[in-house]
Design an enzyme around this catalytic site. Structure first.
Site, PDB file in Angstrom:
ATOM      1  N   TYR A 145       0.815  -1.215   0.000  1.00 22.47           N
ATOM      2  CA  TYR A 145       0.000   0.000   0.000  1.00 22.47           C
ATOM      3  C   TYR A 145       0.854   1.274   0.000  1.00 22.47           C
ATOM      4  O   TYR A 145       0.344   2.366  -0.183  1.00 22.47           O
ATOM      5  CB  TYR A 145      -0.946   0.021   1.209  1.00 22.47           C
ATOM      6  CG  TYR A 145      -2.035  -1.038   1.169  1.00 22.47           C
ATOM      7  CD1 TYR A 145      -2.146  -1.910   0.090  1.00 22.47           C
ATOM      8  CD2 TYR A 145      -2.947  -1.176   2.192  1.00 22.47           C
ATOM      9  CE1 TYR A 145      -3.128  -2.885   0.042  1.00 22.47           C
ATOM     10  CE2 TYR A 145      -3.936  -2.147   2.160  1.00 22.47           C
ATOM     11  CZ  TYR A 145      -4.023  -3.002   1.085  1.00 22.47           C
ATOM     12  OH  TYR A 145      -4.991  -3.966   1.051  1.00 22.47           O
ATOM     13  N   LYS A 202       3.995 -15.154   2.470  1.00 24.01           N
ATOM     14  CA  LYS A 202       3.895 -15.923   1.225  1.00 24.01           C
ATOM     15  C   LYS A 202       5.337 -16.209   0.789  1.00 24.01           C
ATOM     16  O   LYS A 202       5.772 -15.838  -0.309  1.00 24.01           O
ATOM     17  CB  LYS A 202       3.111 -15.105   0.175  1.00 24.01           C
ATOM     18  CG  LYS A 202       2.765 -15.860  -1.084  1.00 24.01           C
ATOM     19  CD  LYS A 202       1.724 -16.952  -0.896  1.00 24.01           C
ATOM     20  CE  LYS A 202       1.506 -17.711  -2.195  1.00 24.01           C
ATOM     21  NZ  LYS A 202       0.712 -18.951  -2.015  1.00 24.01           N
ATOM     22  N   ASP A 234      -2.386 -18.051   2.048  1.00 20.62           N
ATOM     23  CA  ASP A 234      -3.544 -18.734   1.466  1.00 20.62           C
ATOM     24  C   ASP A 234      -4.077 -19.802   2.426  1.00 20.62           C
ATOM     25  O   ASP A 234      -5.293 -19.981   2.580  1.00 20.62           O
ATOM     26  CB  ASP A 234      -3.219 -19.319   0.085  1.00 20.62           C
ATOM     27  CG  ASP A 234      -1.835 -19.934   0.006  1.00 20.62           C
ATOM     28  OD1 ASP A 234      -1.019 -19.726   0.934  1.00 20.62           O
ATOM     29  OD2 ASP A 234      -1.553 -20.638  -0.977  1.00 20.62           O
ATOM     30  N   ASP A 258      -4.969  -6.595   6.037  1.00 25.24           N
ATOM     31  CA  ASP A 258      -6.203  -5.904   5.666  1.00 25.24           C
ATOM     32  C   ASP A 258      -7.269  -6.949   5.317  1.00 25.24           C
ATOM     33  O   ASP A 258      -8.399  -6.920   5.808  1.00 25.24           O
ATOM     34  CB  ASP A 258      -5.895  -5.005   4.448  1.00 25.24           C
ATOM     35  CG  ASP A 258      -7.049  -4.088   4.091  1.00 25.24           C
ATOM     36  OD1 ASP A 258      -8.020  -4.009   4.871  1.00 25.24           O
ATOM     37  OD2 ASP A 258      -6.982  -3.443   3.026  1.00 25.24           O
ATOM     38  N   ASP A 262     -10.461  -8.470   7.955  1.00 31.26           N
ATOM     39  CA  ASP A 262     -11.880  -8.362   7.574  1.00 31.26           C
ATOM     40  C   ASP A 262     -12.536  -9.740   7.557  1.00 31.26           C
ATOM     41  O   ASP A 262     -13.676  -9.896   7.992  1.00 31.26           O
ATOM     42  CB  ASP A 262     -12.023  -7.700   6.191  1.00 31.26           C
ATOM     43  CG  ASP A 262     -12.209  -6.190   6.315  1.00 31.26           C
ATOM     44  OD1 ASP A 262     -11.818  -5.638   7.371  1.00 31.26           O
ATOM     45  OD2 ASP A 262     -12.746  -5.583   5.381  1.00 31.26           O
TER      46      ASP A 262
END
Ligand code: NAD
Length: 369
Positions: A145, A202, A234, A258, A262
């Site tokens: 980001y 990852k 994942d 993020d 959620d």
């Protein structure tokens, strides 16, 4: 006993913000009377109300109050009154992003806890949710980001033909110190809990993740009492709905955090129950995850519990008041156990005399302390 004094910067903001802030003040005053502490409240403007009064969503005075405080308690900002697509007009959200940036808040903590009486509000089966009590630690100021990004129009195709057209890229970059400080925040949090930390990355694909994993393991040497588990992002997305109770503390980079936070928040099924903390090197900021709920502002029906759970986090992370935090959490659990509900967490089985408003819910929490 020495009386400890804490300076709290209150940012009630917009919509239901002032109503839920009043309940936080009420509960903190009750706790202060019982513990050896004194709270000094300093209210300041942020968001829409700040635009109305000063023309800026983050006035300089607010920032000064925030820096001077031991902790900042923010309710919510925004509303249709200030919605605009005109880039020259100030927007409430600029106040929120601005204060996070100015305070250098690089760690976002989001607890996800299932209150047993509310388990039916989740889309998952109650037996999958049994025992869920986790803390997600998300890196907040680095990664994809904030990395270099660009867009090019009319890029030529490759030598073998094809591929001509528009091109865009974002960069996921992390420096060692950014990973080290967020890892320390997570290890410290795990130390105060069940001493289990999942580091999510990852590393089978991304170089930034391989550095992430390396640095997290280096920091782990200082925390031999905490069990460290590496997990690929994942797999984590899957484990969160398969067996969420395995998690105690989870630490991850900005974008993964993020998305995963959620996903995890939906385990609770209720926006009115989610709190968050943003920590940096200076003053920390505590806020509910929900917005300003303009549709119910002023009606006295907003759920103040996410705000009170933010106070609980503030007690733990900024004020070294873990006993008071435990008492507040237990009080909220008792009120729910007895069947009291605000409108947003009520269901068909909630009796009319158990349906309470914002102030009544605050009174009940105080009475159960
Ligand atoms: P919202 O969270 O304000 O509301 C979504 C729904 O949940 C509404 O029906 C609302 O009534 C309900 N709700 C939210 N909190 C509740 C509570 N404590 N008790 C009972 N019901 C509650 O999200 P939205 O409607 O998308 O946004 C409204 C405004 O809030 C917008 O201006 C948005 O930009 C702003 N917002 C602010 C923040 C923040 O301050 N951190 C976060 C999200 C949205």
């Amino acid at each position: 006993m020495t009386l400890r004094s804490f300076r709290i910067c209150l940012l009630p903001g917009d919509g239901i913000g002032p109503e839920i802030t009043a309940e936080a003040v009420k509960v903190m005053a009750a706790i202060a009377a019982a513990a050896d502490v004194r709270f000094e409240f300093h209210e300041a403007l942020l968001g829409g109300i700040a635009i109305d009064h000063t023309g800026s969503p983050l006035p300089a005075g607010t920032l000064a109050e925030a820096h001077a405080a031991d902790a900042v308690l923010l309710a919510a900002i925004g509303g249709p009154k200030w919605d605009t697509t005109d880039p020259s007009k100030p927007r409430p959200e600029q106040g929120l992003l601005g204060i996070r940036k100015e305070l250098g808040l690089y760690a976002n903590l989001r607890p996800v806890r299932i209150f047993a009486p509310l388990a039916d509000a989740s889309s998952l089966k109650a037996e999958v949710l049994a025992g869920v009590d986790m803390l997600i630690v998300r890196e907040l100021t680095g990664g994809l980001y904030f990395g270099a990004r660009a867009r090019e129009d009319g890029v030529a195709g490759s030598a073998t033909g094809g591929g001509a057209g528009r091109r865009a890229y974002d960069t996921m970059e992390y420096r060692e110190y950014e990973i080290e400080r967020i890892a320390r925040t997570a290890f410290e949090a795990a130390r105060g809990r069940k001493k289990r930390l999942h580091s999510v990355d990852k590393a089978n694909v991304l170089e930034s993740s391989r550095l992430w994993r390396e640095v997290v393991h280096e920091v782990a040497r200082d925390y031999p009492d905490v069990e460290l588990i590496d997990q690929l992002v994942d797999n984590t997305a899957m484990q969160l709905v398969r067996n969420p109770a395995q998690f105690d503390v989870m630490v991850t980079e900005n974008m993964f955090g993020d998305i995963l936070s959620d996903e995890a928040s939906m385990l609770t099924g209720s926006l009115g129950m989610l709190a968050s903390a943003s920590l940096g090197d200076g003053t920390a900021l505590y806020e509910p995850s929900h917005g300003s709920a303009p549709d119910i502002a002023g009606l006295g029906v907003a759920n103040p519990l996410a705000m009170l759970l933010s106070v609980e986090l503030m007690f733990r992370h900024s004020l070294a008041m873990s006993d008071a935090a435990d008492a507040l959490a237990a009080s909220i659990a008792s009120v729910l156990d007895e069947g009291y509900r605000t409108r947003d967490i009520a269901d068909a089985g909630t009796a009319a005399d158990m349906l309470v408003g914002t102030a009544e819910m605050g009174d009940l929490v105080v009475a159960h302390l």
